[in-house]
Motif scaffolding. Structure first.
Motif, PDB file in Angstrom:
ATOM      1  N   ILE A  88       4.301   1.777   8.943  1.00 46.42           N
ATOM      2  CA  ILE A  88       4.714   0.404   9.203  1.00 46.42           C
ATOM      3  C   ILE A  88       6.175   0.405   9.629  1.00 46.42           C
ATOM      4  O   ILE A  88       7.002   1.096   9.031  1.00 46.42           O
ATOM      5  CB  ILE A  88       4.544  -0.486   7.947  1.00 46.42           C
ATOM      6  CG1 ILE A  88       3.073  -0.569   7.540  1.00 46.42           C
ATOM      7  CG2 ILE A  88       5.104  -1.886   8.196  1.00 46.42           C
ATOM      8  CD1 ILE A  88       2.847  -1.289   6.225  1.00 46.42           C
ATOM      9  N   LEU A 123       6.066  -0.990  -0.792  1.00 44.79           N
ATOM     10  CA  LEU A 123       4.994  -0.554   0.115  1.00 44.79           C
ATOM     11  C   LEU A 123       4.799   0.959   0.077  1.00 44.79           C
ATOM     12  O   LEU A 123       3.669   1.452   0.201  1.00 44.79           O
ATOM     13  CB  LEU A 123       5.303  -1.007   1.546  1.00 44.79           C
ATOM     14  CG  LEU A 123       5.252  -2.527   1.772  1.00 44.79           C
ATOM     15  CD1 LEU A 123       5.677  -2.872   3.199  1.00 44.79           C
ATOM     16  CD2 LEU A 123       3.849  -3.068   1.501  1.00 44.79           C
ATOM     17  N   TYR A 126       2.105   3.647   1.844  1.00 49.73           N
ATOM     18  CA  TYR A 126       2.480   3.459   3.241  1.00 49.73           C
ATOM     19  C   TYR A 126       3.747   4.235   3.580  1.00 49.73           C
ATOM     20  O   TYR A 126       4.642   4.359   2.736  1.00 49.73           O
ATOM     21  CB  TYR A 126       2.680   1.971   3.557  1.00 49.73           C
ATOM     22  CG  TYR A 126       1.407   1.159   3.438  1.00 49.73           C
ATOM     23  CD1 TYR A 126       0.487   1.140   4.472  1.00 49.73           C
ATOM     24  CD2 TYR A 126       1.129   0.431   2.275  1.00 49.73           C
ATOM     25  CE1 TYR A 126      -0.688   0.409   4.357  1.00 49.73           C
ATOM     26  CE2 TYR A 126      -0.038  -0.298   2.162  1.00 49.73           C
ATOM     27  CZ  TYR A 126      -0.944  -0.304   3.204  1.00 49.73           C
ATOM     28  OH  TYR A 126      -2.109  -1.027   3.094  1.00 49.73           O
ATOM     29  N   PHE A 148       2.043  -0.914  13.739  1.00 46.82           N
ATOM     30  CA  PHE A 148       2.060  -2.045  12.803  1.00 46.82           C
ATOM     31  C   PHE A 148       3.507  -2.465  12.582  1.00 46.82           C
ATOM     32  O   PHE A 148       4.359  -1.638  12.235  1.00 46.82           O
ATOM     33  CB  PHE A 148       1.421  -1.649  11.464  1.00 46.82           C
ATOM     34  CG  PHE A 148       1.027  -2.814  10.600  1.00 46.82           C
ATOM     35  CD1 PHE A 148      -0.301  -3.151  10.429  1.00 46.82           C
ATOM     36  CD2 PHE A 148       1.996  -3.583   9.949  1.00 46.82           C
ATOM     37  CE1 PHE A 148      -0.667  -4.227   9.621  1.00 46.82           C
ATOM     38  CE2 PHE A 148       1.633  -4.645   9.156  1.00 46.82           C
ATOM     39  CZ  PHE A 148       0.300  -4.978   8.988  1.00 46.82           C
ATOM     40  N   LEU A 153       5.996  -5.307  10.603  1.00 41.67           N
ATOM     41  CA  LEU A 153       6.178  -6.358   9.603  1.00 41.67           C
ATOM     42  C   LEU A 153       7.628  -6.817   9.740  1.00 41.67           C
ATOM     43  O   LEU A 153       8.558  -6.088   9.406  1.00 41.67           O
ATOM     44  CB  LEU A 153       5.909  -5.803   8.201  1.00 41.67           C
ATOM     45  CG  LEU A 153       5.975  -6.766   7.028  1.00 41.67           C
ATOM     46  CD1 LEU A 153       4.967  -7.894   7.167  1.00 41.67           C
ATOM     47  CD2 LEU A 153       5.748  -6.013   5.716  1.00 41.67           C
ATOM     48  N   ILE A 178      -1.989  -6.596   4.877  1.00 38.30           N
ATOM     49  CA  ILE A 178      -1.658  -5.384   5.633  1.00 38.30           C
ATOM     50  C   ILE A 178      -2.890  -4.513   5.811  1.00 38.30           C
ATOM     51  O   ILE A 178      -3.151  -3.970   6.894  1.00 38.30           O
ATOM     52  CB  ILE A 178      -0.533  -4.604   4.926  1.00 38.30           C
ATOM     53  CG1 ILE A 178       0.793  -5.392   5.017  1.00 38.30           C
ATOM     54  CG2 ILE A 178      -0.370  -3.218   5.535  1.00 38.30           C
ATOM     55  CD1 ILE A 178       1.923  -4.786   4.210  1.00 38.30           C
TER      56      ILE A 178
END
Length: 419
Positions: A4, A21, A26, A49, A51, A116
């Motif tokens: 991420i 996370l 992750y 991805f 965020l 997620i």
């Protein structure tokens, strides 16, 4: 491990989210603003991805989302916007910018992780579809190349000679795809007889093209199946020419379709005595031939009502005879021409016959090309929805004492293709 890109100008929030996370499995890459995020995404194509916080100096989350979600961006990203706002307008603005999800900052970490995980499932599905589409594109490109090669090979195998003693031919064949189901050609049967034919296999594509080629091989006098057009006899000249209706009947026996493979074709087959001008012909479910009289300049339809070849085991065919005068022409064509459309109208057989008369004063060698050009102009389109083929055969008369210059019995299909 899922990766991420976490974007936030608040270092405390950035460290907090990164820690939470990472504990949940992750791998996290961080950026302090939108500009740095774009640089990272450009260098790291493996990241899919994002965020991102909404409110940031310079390139904020909304602008970052617009850029990576634009049609010009190089790859697909799943984008989640984080915001301290939870009003309806903020959500609408985020979604309109291209965000895949919108999460309020004070959302519980478990809910954030659930969203997620949903995003990564969407990514996995997208990547799978993209991979399959890539494989399909490669397969299609291979098939297209093979079809183009097959079409080129067929064109190279076609002879260019259009004149025999007593006969001049003109022809055009245009497949609607790379290869088509029409086939036309002629054969020198012996010193006195020339056979010519045109067939149209139902449907389009590879199966139709293969069948048309197979039929051509079956009627070629140089093939092992030469008995289709000739029958051996014990006395000189040790053969007799099969009448046109016999040729169609034998082809019907050879290509009779089963319930699992319903392929059939229409066909016109004719033999011309180049010394006398007598023409024998038979038609199998094919459009009528057009006979153009050189002395009067008038044209008429000739043909019979009959069954297609390869569909019915009880089909019977009939041979008809006409006497040509020097300069007379016989036109054979596929229904791709007469069924060419201009709006709700079709070109039609009567219009085809009238056009043959219109073109009668042009040299035989160019008449078929001119006819196809006129049909294109009539339908106001260059391409045809169906394969089209047309052949004009002129009996020029047989000079006394002149010997045929090409009496080989292995003459292949004679057709000219135009793209």
């Amino acid at each position: 491990m899922p990766e991420i890109l976490l974007v936030d100008d608040n270092r405390t929030m950035l460290l907090l989210l990164k820690t939470q996370l990472m504990k949940r499995g992750y791998r996290i890459t961080t950026a302090n603003d939108g500009a740095q995020a774009l640089q990272i995404l450009e260098a790291r194509e493996d990241i899919q991805f994002v965020l991102s916080d909404w409110m940031m100096p310079g390139i904020d989350g909304i602008e970052l989302c617009r850029r990576v979600k634009s049609a010009h961006y190089a790859r697909y990203l799943f984008f989640v916007l984080l915001s301290g706002k939870d009003d309806q307008q903020s959500i609408i603005d985020g979604i309109n910018a291209g965000a895949d999800d919108f999460v309020v900052k004070d959302t519980h970490i478990d809910e954030l992780v659930a969203r997620i995980q949903a995003g990564f499932r969407t990514l996995a599905l997208h990547n799978e579809i993209t991979s399959k589409n890539t494989q399909l594109d490669k397969a299609y490109a291979t098939i297209k190349k093979d079809l183009e090669s097959a079409g080129d090979l067929l064109r190279r195998l076609l002879p260019q000679e259009k004149k025999l003693i007593g006969v001049e031919l003109s022809y055009v064949s245009i497949p609607s795809a790379q290869i088509g189901g029409d086939m036309l050609g002629y054969m020198q049967l012996d010193e006195e007889h020339v056979a010519f034919y045109l067939l149209d296999v139902a449907g389009h594509g590879v199966s139709s093209a293969l069948m048309s080629f197979s039929v051509q091989q079956s009627i070629s006098v140089s093939s092992d199946k030469g008995a289709v057009v000739k029958t051996s006899i014990p006395e000189p000249p040790y053969y007799r020419l099969n009448a046109p209706h016999e040729v169609l009947a034998r082809l019907n026996d050879l290509y009779l379709s089963g319930a699992e493979n319903m392929l059939y074709f229409t066909m016109a087959y004719a033999t011309l005595n180049v010394k006398t001008g007598q023409l024998a012909f038979a038609v199998a479910g094919h459009p009528p031939l057009v006979w153009l009289h050189s002395q009067t300049g008038e044209a008429e339809f000739i043909g019979q009502d009959s069954f297609v070849v390869g569909a019915f085991d009880f089909a019977e065919y009939e041979t008809s005879y006409i006497q040509l005068e020097p300069g007379d022409k016989v036109w054979i064509y596929s229904d791709g021409i007469t069924e060419a459309e201009n709006g709700a109208m079709q070109f039609s057989e009567p219009r085809f016959k009238d056009l043959v008369v219109t073109l009668k004063d042009h040299p035989t060698a160019v008449q078929t090309e001119l006819l196809v050009k006129r049909v294109r102009e009539w339908q106001q389109a260059d391409n045809f929805d169906d394969d089209i083929s047309v052949m004009a055969v002129e009996w020029t008369g047989y000079p006394e004492g002149e010997q045929a210059c090409n009496m080989r019995l292995s003459t292949k299909v004679s057709a000219q293709f135009y793209k």
